[in-house]
Design an enzyme around this catalytic site. Structure first.
Site, PDB file in Angstrom:
ATOM      1  N   ARG A   1       1.109  -1.054  -0.206  1.00 11.35           N
ATOM      2  CA  ARG A   1       0.336  -0.200  -0.187  1.00 11.35           C
ATOM      3  C   ARG A   1       1.076   1.241  -0.067  1.00 11.35           C
ATOM      4  O   ARG A   1       2.169   1.188   0.459  1.00 11.35           O
ATOM      5  CB  ARG A   1      -0.859   0.236   1.375  1.00 11.35           C
TER       6      ARG A   1
ATOM      7  N   LYS B   1      -1.484  -2.158   7.375  1.00 13.96           N
ATOM      8  CA  LYS B   1      -2.573  -1.824   7.755  1.00 13.96           C
ATOM      9  C   LYS B   1      -3.202  -2.696   9.445  1.00 13.96           C
ATOM     10  O   LYS B   1      -3.075  -3.866   8.435  1.00 13.96           O
ATOM     11  CB  LYS B   1      -3.765  -2.292   6.533  1.00 13.96           C
TER      12      LYS B   1
ATOM     13  N   HIS C   1      -2.333   2.553  -5.983  1.00 10.95           N
ATOM     14  CA  HIS C   1      -2.555   1.423  -5.365  1.00 10.95           C
ATOM     15  C   HIS C   1      -3.263   0.522  -6.728  1.00 10.95           C
ATOM     16  O   HIS C   1      -3.424  -0.682  -6.465  1.00 10.95           O
ATOM     17  CB  HIS C   1      -4.251   2.240  -4.991  1.00 10.95           C
TER      18      HIS C   1
ATOM     19  N   ARG D   1      -0.802  -2.002  -7.018  1.00 14.48           N
ATOM     20  CA  ARG D   1      -0.346  -2.843  -5.905  1.00 14.48           C
ATOM     21  C   ARG D   1      -1.925  -3.744  -6.555  1.00 14.48           C
ATOM     22  O   ARG D   1      -1.485  -4.788  -7.049  1.00 14.48           O
ATOM     23  CB  ARG D   1      -1.532  -2.543  -4.784  1.00 14.48           C
TER      24      ARG D   1
ATOM     25  N   HIS E   1      -3.827  -9.540   3.540  1.00 16.08           N
ATOM     26  CA  HIS E   1      -5.084  -9.327   3.509  1.00 16.08           C
ATOM     27  C   HIS E   1      -5.955 -10.489   5.122  1.00 16.08           C
ATOM     28  O   HIS E   1      -5.148 -11.445   5.374  1.00 16.08           O
ATOM     29  CB  HIS E   1      -5.694 -10.005   3.115  1.00 16.08           C
TER      30      HIS E   1
ATOM     31  N   TYR F   1      -9.830 -11.241  -6.681  1.00 12.54           N
ATOM     32  CA  TYR F   1      -8.462 -12.140  -8.242  1.00 12.54           C
ATOM     33  C   TYR F   1      -9.047 -13.354  -8.736  1.00 12.54           C
ATOM     34  O   TYR F   1      -8.571 -13.294 -10.171  1.00 12.54           O
ATOM     35  CB  TYR F   1      -7.017 -11.396  -8.066  1.00 12.54           C
TER      36      TYR F   1
END
Length: 271
Positions: free
Chosen positions: A136, A159, A217, A220, A243, A252
């Site tokens: 990110r 994150k 982004h 990414r 994630h 994806y």
């Protein structure tokens, strides 16, 4: 900030263990709700909330604000601050294919960067770094020189306050080393502006937009898409992206299915 929002902030931080960015977004949404309705949050009813949400057309924005509101009223409900729990169904978000740029497009575009200056070397290395790491942009801009050892990147400011380690492609590492060898400004951070200060998100956005026409982004997404198209396991991609849920990474699989369909159409004798 009101006492009830302070209590809600503590609940999100301590009880729910949410990251600081998520908490900040929740509080911002609730303060906006108060300002636009001209009512204290505990005096709101479902009609007030629906009228507020009607101001937002974008479904992702709508769902984010709705998450903040539902979390707040759930908190109020379990704390007996209100008599009625407000809970409105989420808007349905279409499962659009994530936008991404192909490897060829990225390399062709950055090869046009003038690398005779430190800033040119920085821009070239930054774009390669984002594409090679899947970071990110907020994570990338906080990376320090000590976070890269033997081609491995340690992301300490991820994150959700989680650490992860990802391998960097040699071409990205080499580009970064060349940039740093010419960078004479003293700083532990890698990505700097011309004054030697850490690069801002806005500046990084402008750099990527200038050369690729997309936001950071999208790089990414491009990182993840390249791995999926190449046959990488979804759980490995989940780990590399940081994630917390596999469900997030499953967007994806649409790319994977499309790639399989394209291959069939191109090579199967009954196409």
């Amino acid at each position: 900030m009101s006492d009830i929002l302070i209590a809600f902030e503590e609940y999100l931080s301590v009880t729910k263990a949410l990251d600081t960015l998520t908490i900040s977004s929740y509080l911002s949404d609730l303060q906006q709700l108060e300002e636009l309705t001209q009512k204290t949050l505990t005096k709101l009813d479902t009609t007030d909330v629906v009228q507020f949400l009607a101001k937002f057309d974008n479904k992702r924005t709508l769902n984010r604000k709705l998450s903040s509101i539902n979390a707040f009223f759930h908190f109020c409900h379990i704390q007996d601050f209100t008599h009625e729990k407000i809970n409105i169904p989420m808007a349905k978000i279409p499962k659009n294919l994530p936008k991404y740029v192909s490897n060829e497009e990225i390399l062709d575009s950055i090869n046009l960067i003038d690398r005779s200056t430190v800033m040119g070397l920085r821009d070239y290395a930054l774009i390669l770094f984002l594409y090679a790491s899947g970071c990110r942009i907020s994570e990338a801009l906080l990376v320090q020189r000590a976070d890269i050892v033997d081609g491995w990147l340690k992301i300490r400011f991820a994150k959700g306050e989680k650490e992860r380690v990802v391998p960097l492609a040699p071409v990205a590492t080499q580009a970064m080393e060349l940039y740093l060898s010419e960078q004479t400004l003293a700083s532990p951070y890698i990505w700097l502006n011309y004054r030697g200060e850490p690069l801002s998100r806005i500046s990084a956005y402008k750099i990527v937009k200038k050369y690729l026409g997309v936001s950071p982004h999208v790089l990414r997404h491009s990182f993840a898409s390249s791995l999926i198209i190449g046959g990488a396991d979804l759980r490995v991609v989940q780990e590399l992206l940081g994630h917390s849920s596999l469900e997030t990474t499953q967007i994806y699989t649409h790319i994977q299915k499309q790639n399989l369909a394209d291959t069939m159409n191109n090579y199967h004798p009954l196409r």
